[in-house]
Design an enzyme around this catalytic site. Structure first.
Site, PDB file in Angstrom:
ATOM      1  N   HIS A 307       8.389   3.692 -21.469  1.00  0.00           N
ATOM      2  CA  HIS A 307       7.302   2.734 -21.709  1.00  0.00           C
ATOM      3  C   HIS A 307       6.062   3.232 -20.981  1.00  0.00           C
ATOM      4  CE1 HIS A 307       5.083  -1.063 -21.955  1.00  0.00           C
ATOM      5  NE2 HIS A 307       5.934  -1.385 -22.903  1.00  0.00           N
ATOM      6  N   ASP A 364      12.533  -2.787 -27.337  1.00  0.00           N
ATOM      7  CA  ASP A 364      13.074  -2.440 -28.667  1.00  0.00           C
ATOM      8  C   ASP A 364      14.517  -1.958 -28.627  1.00  0.00           C
ATOM      9  OD1 ASP A 364       9.813  -1.307 -29.149  1.00  0.00           O
ATOM     10  OD2 ASP A 364      10.740  -2.948 -30.279  1.00  0.00           O
TER      11      ASP A 364
HETATM   12  C1  SDX Z   1       6.629  -0.847 -27.482  1.00  0.00           C
HETATM   13  O1  SDX Z   1       2.520  -0.740 -24.761  1.00  0.00           O
HETATM   14  C2  SDX Z   1       3.287  -1.712 -24.959  1.00  0.00           C
HETATM   15  O2  SDX Z   1       3.241  -2.735 -24.279  1.00  0.00           O
HETATM   16  C3  SDX Z   1       4.253  -1.545 -26.133  1.00  0.00           C
HETATM   17  C4  SDX Z   1       5.316  -2.633 -26.267  1.00  0.00           C
HETATM   18  C5  SDX Z   1       4.710  -3.964 -26.615  1.00  0.00           C
HETATM   19  O3  SDX Z   1       5.341  -5.007 -26.300  1.00  0.00           O
HETATM   20  O4  SDX Z   1       3.650  -3.989 -27.277  1.00  0.00           O
HETATM   21  O5  SDX Z   1       6.051  -2.753 -25.059  1.00  0.00           O
HETATM   22  C6  SDX Z   1       6.294  -2.298 -27.402  1.00  0.00           C
HETATM   23  O6  SDX Z   1       5.972  -0.128 -28.185  1.00  0.00           O
HETATM   24  C7  SDX Z   1       7.726  -0.302 -26.621  1.00  0.00           C
HETATM   25  C8  SDX Z   1       7.903   1.253 -26.747  1.00  0.00           C
HETATM   26  C9  SDX Z   1       8.727   1.539 -28.010  1.00  0.00           C
HETATM   27  N1  SDX Z   1       8.742   2.976 -28.280  1.00  0.00           N
HETATM   28  C10 SDX Z   1       9.897   3.704 -28.107  1.00  0.00           C
HETATM   29  O7  SDX Z   1      10.946   3.248 -27.674  1.00  0.00           O
HETATM   30  C11 SDX Z   1       9.769   5.158 -28.535  1.00  0.00           C
HETATM   31  C12 SDX Z   1      10.414   6.072 -27.475  1.00  0.00           C
HETATM   32  N2  SDX Z   1       9.556   6.042 -26.296  1.00  0.00           N
HETATM   33  C13 SDX Z   1       8.593   7.078 -26.119  1.00  0.00           C
HETATM   34  O8  SDX Z   1       8.104   7.665 -27.255  1.00  0.00           O
HETATM   35  C14 SDX Z   1       7.623   6.846 -24.962  1.00  0.00           C
HETATM   36  O9  SDX Z   1       8.360   6.481 -23.894  1.00  0.00           O
HETATM   37  C15 SDX Z   1       6.475   5.856 -25.160  1.00  0.00           C
HETATM   38  C16 SDX Z   1       5.687   6.132 -26.394  1.00  0.00           C
HETATM   39  C17 SDX Z   1       6.989   4.467 -25.203  1.00  0.00           C
HETATM   40  C18 SDX Z   1       5.557   6.009 -23.944  1.00  0.00           C
HETATM   41  O10 SDX Z   1       4.985   7.271 -24.012  1.00  0.00           O
HETATM   42  P1  SDX Z   1       3.971   7.791 -22.887  1.00  0.00           P
HETATM   43  O11 SDX Z   1       3.648   6.721 -21.912  1.00  0.00           O
HETATM   44  O12 SDX Z   1       2.845   8.478 -23.584  1.00  0.00           O
HETATM   45  O13 SDX Z   1       4.824   8.804 -22.072  1.00  0.00           O
HETATM   46  P2  SDX Z   1       4.996  10.319 -22.458  1.00  0.00           P
HETATM   47  O14 SDX Z   1       5.254  10.447 -23.932  1.00  0.00           O
HETATM   48  O15 SDX Z   1       3.870  11.071 -21.850  1.00  0.00           O
HETATM   49  O16 SDX Z   1       6.374  10.675 -21.675  1.00  0.00           O
HETATM   50  C19 SDX Z   1       6.353  11.037 -20.302  1.00  0.00           C
HETATM   51  C20 SDX Z   1       7.549  11.977 -20.160  1.00  0.00           C
HETATM   52  C21 SDX Z   1       7.487  13.165 -21.130  1.00  0.00           C
HETATM   53  O17 SDX Z   1       8.255  14.213 -20.545  1.00  0.00           O
HETATM   54  P3  SDX Z   1       7.450  15.382 -19.687  1.00  0.00           P
HETATM   55  O18 SDX Z   1       6.320  15.872 -20.575  1.00  0.00           O
HETATM   56  O19 SDX Z   1       6.963  14.666 -18.434  1.00  0.00           O
HETATM   57  O20 SDX Z   1       8.496  16.411 -19.411  1.00  0.00           O
HETATM   58  O21 SDX Z   1       8.753  11.278 -20.493  1.00  0.00           O
HETATM   59  C22 SDX Z   1       9.339  11.853 -21.641  1.00  0.00           C
HETATM   60  C23 SDX Z   1       8.252  12.685 -22.335  1.00  0.00           C
HETATM   61  O22 SDX Z   1       8.835  13.744 -23.069  1.00  0.00           O
HETATM   62  N3  SDX Z   1       9.774  10.748 -22.496  1.00  0.00           N
HETATM   63  C24 SDX Z   1      10.906  10.730 -23.193  1.00  0.00           C
HETATM   64  C25 SDX Z   1      10.949   9.467 -23.805  1.00  0.00           C
HETATM   65  N4  SDX Z   1       9.862   8.770 -23.469  1.00  0.00           N
HETATM   66  C26 SDX Z   1       9.125   9.566 -22.663  1.00  0.00           C
HETATM   67  N5  SDX Z   1      11.875  11.675 -23.359  1.00  0.00           N
HETATM   68  C27 SDX Z   1      12.907  11.302 -24.154  1.00  0.00           C
HETATM   69  N6  SDX Z   1      13.029  10.104 -24.773  1.00  0.00           N
HETATM   70  C28 SDX Z   1      12.071   9.163 -24.622  1.00  0.00           C
HETATM   71  N7  SDX Z   1      12.190   7.996 -25.223  1.00  0.00           N
END
Ligand code: SDX
Length: 428
Positions: A307, A364
């Protein structure tokens, strides 16, 4: 705490005010930075940038706190109803009995939609995703209520636009579903409450009524509360920026629906179930999929995990996980993907990659398992999220409008070609 910061740049010192919120959050006010220094800031994804000051929701990602208008999400999920929470989020206070009676009556008596919506629905092929249908139908409301196009109308007229949208959303969603599965639509029934009416329109038929299971209706109401508002997330920021151009509430919410559709945002609830089903079909080994999620060469992500703000447990995920156990138990549903979800969560919470990056289950991760147990089809999961998030979108749009916030227009840093002269095609 100092109420300003100093920026030292090329021999100059710029004083930037520090804004402090009611929960002691602090922000650097850079609204005059460019005029003073010629500098702008840049922050892809707005990870460190606030777009507004808002009195609607407080969340603390480090402590896993979420409050709507000061009330903890845990208390609202346990003791309130979605319509009451919608009133709180939009108008700022819990309604009195009299206010609530009027509010729920207003919502009940505006659930019907114009018969011409049936012609609009018939125009969609049956494989149209319900989110695309829903955003089109919400925009179409402007055709039936042209006075809603002017957001500067009186507070009473804006309130009527809000009531119509909240009242008609379940009807639009259910009719989109019926159109997709080729079943006759079911009209709203005024004797039913918000969730009962929706369930009947979704799963009833014109021929026979549907016995609303109170467990199902209560679970749905709780899920809608948990999705109702979440400050400046992607879809809400979309609603605000579209509304900042003085586009109507309906046009702004339609844009929010499309932003929510993305699998990184609200579309994740559908993607979680698709992921769990794939793991199940592949023998149920969570280790293989954890490895894929950690492999930078592999585009696979653990959907429902991580998140932008919560670097601790998403408080909503805790509540939904417990509700999943309760609902499936009460309904006597044994869903193997729930076991896979729990195995996956346990393994991830002990895995260095996820621990180091503070990746926890989000709202989710478990919601789709409940929706499935309630009989909601997978491609309607994000529609359920949109129905829940509607009060939040409305409240944030209304706050942005009542604060008369300026049109959103971010700056950029140009990295393209420097000036060059046109060359005719025969010279290239
Ligand atoms: C919602 O914003 C809100 O409030 C949203 C929400 C709401 O109520 O409106 O809460 C609802 O959208 C919840 C999120 C649902 N999405 C998912 O579950 C999709 C999977 N999650 C990711 O795609 C990710 O965690 C996000 C999009 C939710 C957040 O992305 P960020 O903050 O841009 O973080 P990032 O992509 O920069 O990740 C940081 C690190 C990275 O690794 P490094 O580059 O540091 O090595 O964490 C890793 C990412 O690769 N990472 C994950 C991951 N999420 C982040 N690796 C594997 N699986 C994941 N799910």
């Amino acid at each position: 705490m100092s109420d300003f910061a100093e920026l030292h740049y090329e021999g100059n010192v710029y004083k930037l005010p520090v804004v402090t919120g009611s929960e002691e959050e602090r922000a650097l006010d850079i609204s005059k930075l460019r005029g003073q220094s010629g500098l702008i800031t840049i922050d892809p994804g707005y990870k460190n940038t606030g777009s507004t000051q808002s009195a609607i929701t407080f969340l603390d990602g480090e402590k896993g706190i979420l409050r709507y208008r000061g009330y903890p999400i845990e208390q609202l999920a346990e003791k309130s109803t979605f319509l009451e929470v919608a009133y709180l989020i939009i108008f700022g206070e819990l309604p009195t009995q009299e206010e609530y009676k009027q509010w729920s009556s207003d919502i009940t008596y505006h659930t019907l939609i114009h018969e011409d919506f049936k012609r609009i629905l018939e125009g969609f092929p049956s494989n149209a995703h319900p989110m695309g249908v829903l955003s089109s139908l919400v925009t179409s409301l402007t055709a039936f209520y042209p006075e809603s196009l002017d957001p500067t109308r009186s507070a009473d007229e804006v309130r009527m636009n809000i009531i119509r949208l909240l009242a008609k959303m379940p009807t639009l969603a259910a009719w989109a579903y019926k159109n997709e599965i080729g079943q006759p639509i079911v009209y709203p029934k005024n004797s039913l409450d918000y969730c009962g009416n929706f369930l009947r329109m979704m799963f009833g038929t014109p021929a026979e009524d549907l016995d609303i299971d109170p467990t199902v209706a209560a679970a749905l109401d709780k899920l809608l509360i948990l999705h109702a508002e979440h400050e400046q997330n992607c879809s809400t920021s979309t609603v605000r920026i579209v509304g900042s151009s003085h586009a109507s509430l309906y046009a702004s919410v339609s844009a929010g629906i499309n932003a929510l559709w993305g699998p990184l945002h609200g579309g994740a609830n559908q993607a979680v179930i698709d992921m769990l089903e794939a793991i199940k079909a592949d023998g149920g080994s969570v280790d293989k999929y954890l490895a894929k999620a950690k492999d930078k060469e592999d585009p696979f992500r653990l959907m429902g995990f991580g998140h932008r703000v919560y670097k601790n447990f998403d408080p909503r995920a805790r509540i939904i996980k417990k509700a999943a156990d309760d609902v499936l138990g009460k309904l006597g549903v044994n869903d193997p993907v729930l076991d896979i979800a729990k195995k996956l969560e346990m393994a991830a919470l002990e895995d260095e990659y996820f621990v180091e990056r503070k990746l926890y289950p989000n709202v989710d991760f478990y919601s789709g398992i409940i929706y499935r147990a309630l009989g909601i089809p997978t491609n309607m999961f994000t529609v359920m999220f949109a129905m829940g998030r509607l009060p939040g979108w409305v409240a944030q749009w209304r706050e942005m409008r009542s604060n008369n916030e300026p049109i959103g227009r971010p700056r950029q840093v140009y990295t393209g070609e420097n000036e060059r002269n046109y060359v005719s095609i025969d010279q290239r």
